[in-house]
Write a protein that holds these residues in place. Structure first.
Motif, PDB file in Angstrom:
ATOM      1  N   VAL A  36      42.258 -41.362  -8.521  1.00 23.46           N
ATOM      2  CA  VAL A  36      41.654 -41.746  -7.238  1.00 23.46           C
ATOM      3  C   VAL A  36      40.138 -41.536  -7.322  1.00 23.46           C
ATOM      4  O   VAL A  36      39.677 -40.504  -7.807  1.00 23.46           O
ATOM      5  N   CYS A  37      39.396 -42.538  -6.861  1.00 25.12           N
ATOM      6  CA  CYS A  37      37.930 -42.473  -6.982  1.00 25.12           C
ATOM      7  C   CYS A  37      37.343 -41.388  -6.083  1.00 25.12           C
ATOM      8  O   CYS A  37      37.643 -41.318  -4.889  1.00 25.12           O
ATOM      9  N   SER A  38      36.500 -40.566  -6.670  1.00 25.84           N
ATOM     10  CA  SER A  38      35.822 -39.516  -5.897  1.00 25.84           C
ATOM     11  C   SER A  38      34.315 -39.570  -6.150  1.00 25.84           C
ATOM     12  O   SER A  38      33.637 -38.566  -6.079  1.00 25.84           O
ATOM     13  N   SER A  39      33.830 -40.768  -6.465  1.00 27.40           N
ATOM     14  CA  SER A  39      32.406 -40.873  -6.804  1.00 27.40           C
ATOM     15  C   SER A  39      31.491 -40.715  -5.611  1.00 27.40           C
ATOM     16  O   SER A  39      30.357 -40.278  -5.750  1.00 27.40           O
ATOM     17  N   CYS A  40      31.956 -41.118  -4.424  1.00 25.34           N
ATOM     18  CA  CYS A  40      31.053 -41.048  -3.271  1.00 25.34           C
ATOM     19  C   CYS A  40      31.791 -40.552  -2.034  1.00 25.34           C
ATOM     20  O   CYS A  40      33.017 -40.495  -2.019  1.00 25.34           O
ATOM     21  N   PRO A  41      31.064 -40.212  -0.973  1.00 34.02           N
ATOM     22  CA  PRO A  41      31.718 -39.614   0.204  1.00 34.02           C
ATOM     23  C   PRO A  41      32.598 -40.574   0.999  1.00 34.02           C
ATOM     24  O   PRO A  41      33.233 -40.137   1.959  1.00 34.02           O
ATOM     25  N   ARG A  42      32.658 -41.837   0.642  1.00 29.66           N
ATOM     26  CA  ARG A  42      33.559 -42.759   1.356  1.00 29.66           C
ATOM     27  C   ARG A  42      35.022 -42.361   1.186  1.00 29.66           C
ATOM     28  O   ARG A  42      35.851 -42.683   2.032  1.00 29.66           O
ATOM     29  N   ASN A  43      35.335 -41.749   0.038  1.00 31.20           N
ATOM     30  CA  ASN A  43      36.722 -41.328  -0.234  1.00 31.20           C
ATOM     31  C   ASN A  43      37.728 -42.435   0.043  1.00 31.20           C
ATOM     32  O   ASN A  43      38.654 -42.269   0.831  1.00 31.20           O
ATOM     33  N   CYS A  44      37.563 -43.544  -0.631  1.00 30.01           N
ATOM     34  CA  CYS A  44      38.435 -44.709  -0.396  1.00 30.01           C
ATOM     35  C   CYS A  44      39.901 -44.431  -0.735  1.00 30.01           C
ATOM     36  O   CYS A  44      40.787 -45.107  -0.224  1.00 30.01           O
ATOM     37  N   GLY A  45      40.138 -43.474  -1.622  1.00 28.63           N
ATOM     38  CA  GLY A  45      41.518 -43.171  -1.997  1.00 28.63           C
ATOM     39  C   GLY A  45      42.163 -44.258  -2.843  1.00 28.63           C
ATOM     40  O   GLY A  45      43.374 -44.480  -2.780  1.00 28.63           O
ATOM     41  N   ASP A  79      42.394 -46.416  -6.805  1.00 23.91           N
ATOM     42  CA  ASP A  79      42.233 -46.274  -8.248  1.00 23.91           C
ATOM     43  C   ASP A  79      41.277 -47.378  -8.709  1.00 23.91           C
ATOM     44  O   ASP A  79      41.653 -48.552  -8.712  1.00 23.91           O
ATOM     45  N   ARG A  80      40.081 -46.993  -9.108  1.00 26.49           N
ATOM     46  CA  ARG A  80      39.059 -47.980  -9.498  1.00 26.49           C
ATOM     47  C   ARG A  80      39.443 -48.724 -10.776  1.00 26.49           C
ATOM     48  O   ARG A  80      38.824 -49.740 -11.107  1.00 26.49           O
ATOM     49  N   ASN A  81      40.403 -48.194 -11.532  1.00 24.66           N
ATOM     50  CA  ASN A  81      40.847 -48.943 -12.712  1.00 24.66           C
ATOM     51  C   ASN A  81      41.614 -50.185 -12.290  1.00 24.66           C
ATOM     52  O   ASN A  81      41.764 -51.127 -13.071  1.00 24.66           O
ATOM     53  N   PHE A 131      35.187 -49.712  -1.323  1.00 28.12           N
ATOM     54  CA  PHE A 131      34.160 -50.145  -0.367  1.00 28.12           C
ATOM     55  C   PHE A 131      32.892 -50.592  -1.102  1.00 28.12           C
ATOM     56  O   PHE A 131      32.195 -51.508  -0.672  1.00 28.12           O
ATOM     57  N   CYS A 132      32.590 -49.927  -2.207  1.00 28.41           N
ATOM     58  CA  CYS A 132      31.363 -50.227  -2.957  1.00 28.41           C
ATOM     59  C   CYS A 132      31.417 -51.581  -3.656  1.00 28.41           C
ATOM     60  O   CYS A 132      30.388 -52.078  -4.138  1.00 28.41           O
ATOM     61  N   GLY A 133      32.589 -52.181  -3.750  1.00 27.69           N
ATOM     62  CA  GLY A 133      32.711 -53.528  -4.305  1.00 27.69           C
ATOM     63  C   GLY A 133      32.854 -53.587  -5.815  1.00 27.69           C
ATOM     64  O   GLY A 133      32.842 -54.680  -6.389  1.00 27.69           O
ATOM     65  N   THR A 182      25.371 -44.194  -7.443  1.00 26.34           N
ATOM     66  CA  THR A 182      26.290 -43.312  -6.715  1.00 26.34           C
ATOM     67  C   THR A 182      27.756 -43.636  -6.956  1.00 26.34           C
ATOM     68  O   THR A 182      28.576 -42.746  -7.176  1.00 26.34           O
ATOM     69  N   HIS A 183      28.090 -44.921  -6.914  1.00 25.84           N
ATOM     70  CA  HIS A 183      29.507 -45.297  -7.022  1.00 25.84           C
ATOM     71  C   HIS A 183      30.015 -45.210  -8.465  1.00 25.84           C
ATOM     72  O   HIS A 183      31.192 -45.484  -8.714  1.00 25.84           O
ATOM     73  N   TYR A 184      29.120 -44.813  -9.389  1.00 19.67           N
ATOM     74  CA  TYR A 184      29.558 -44.545 -10.759  1.00 19.67           C
ATOM     75  C   TYR A 184      29.372 -43.055 -11.119  1.00 19.67           C
ATOM     76  O   TYR A 184      29.481 -42.683 -12.283  1.00 19.67           O
TER      77      TYR A 184
END
Ligand code: SF4
Length: 294
Positions: free
Chosen positions: A2-11, A13-15, A20-22, A103-105
């Motif tokens: 689960v992505c934890s790169s930024c405070p959005r906490n989208c929950g 899997d970026r794979n 939200f960051c696109g 940030t999103h990375y």
């Protein structure tokens, strides 16, 4: 994962999907070049080796880089190609590697930065961001980032919500900036005046938000004194969804900017960077033409 790169906490899997960051886990870049117009201690004489990441975890209605932040122009590259780009910029004479909107990375960058340092990348790494950062993700960058260059955009969250689409901006950015300073400590300039360690906090003055600007500067000076630089930016030009906007659809007045700069001086700051009115031009926005990426 689960992505934890930024405070959005989208929950998510970026794979597998974009958040939200696109962007997915793959690095997406729009340009990599020697930028002559960052702060003098960042660009120096040779230029800052600027790497523009596509995507963003904010939605600023006035974003000057909206083609890449929201429009997602750019191309996906491998981790190895990103590493090569760092060395190509270094070999062109870059004063530093300047990661713009990384940030999103943030959770993925430690790997590539460790490899870069292990392979002999010997110029400072600059982390140039909106200030909307996850403190735990920043902790993973400790020892890998030499200079932090965050924004502190707003003091009052009502403006952050209205203009950048985010709640709790100030408390989030305040904590992030505190973590950045914990990592770098007071700034160090080399014999040529290039920042090799430390922090510069940028604040872009927005039309009709002079009070907010002053509260931001007061917070920074009361917290960090002259151990950091404050960069008070005068380059606001209505762009993107701010064109025709009731409050942000106008340029910053000279009197508003003067009033903010005078306030900074009244605080006693010695390390404050200001811009002349010629900086109010969209010619400072680069073409996102993939230069240096492919
Ligand atoms: S980096 Fe992107 S996917 Fe991850 S939490 Fe932030 S917005 Fe969501």
């Amino acid at each position: 994962m689960v992505c934890s790169s930024c405070p959005r906490n989208c929950g998510i899997d970026r794979n597998k999907v974009t958040g939200f960051c696109g962007t997915t886990r793959e690095y997406k870049l729009a340009k990599a070049y020697l930028h002559p117009y960052e702060e003098p201690m960042i660009s120096g004489k040779r230029g800052s080796g600027t790497v523009f990441f596509s995507g963003c975890s904010l939605r600023c209605i006035f974003c000057q880089n909206h083609e890449i932040s929201e429009g997602l122009q750019g191309t996906c590259i491998s981790d190895d190609r990103l590493l090569e780009i760092f060395f190509e910029l270094r070999d062109k004479g870059a004063e530093n590697i300047n990661l713009v909107t990384p940030t999103h990375y943030a959770s993925f960058l430690p790997d590539v930065l460790r490899k870069a340092k292990a392979n002999g990348l010997d110029i400072p790494i600059v982390y140039n961001s909106s200030g909307y950062e996850d403190v735990e993700a920043l902790k993973g960058l400790e020892g890998l980032i030499d200079v932090y260059l965050p924004d502190l955009k707003y003091f009052r969250d009502i403006h952050a919500k209205e203009y950048s689409g985010v709640r709790n901006y100030f408390s989030t950015a305040k904590a992030a900036i505190a973590e950045m300073y914990r990592q770098t400590g007071p700034f160090i300039l080399d014999e040529r005046g290039i920042m090799v360690k430390g922090m510069i906090v940028r604040h872009l003055c927005l039309p009709s938000l002079a009070l907010d600007s002053k509260l931001v500067l007061k917070h920074l000076y009361e917290t960090y004194g002259d151990n950091i630089y404050m960069s008070i930016m005068n380059q606001y030009v209505p762009m993107h969804r701010a064109i025709g906007h009731e409050k942000l659809g106008t340029r910053l007045s000279a009197s508003q900017y003067r009033s903010v700069v005078s306030y900074a001086a009244s605080l006693g700051t010695r390390n404050c960077l200001i811009q002349d009115s010629e900086s109010q031009s969209d010619s400072f926005t680069p073409d996102f033409d993939l230069h240096g990426v492919k």
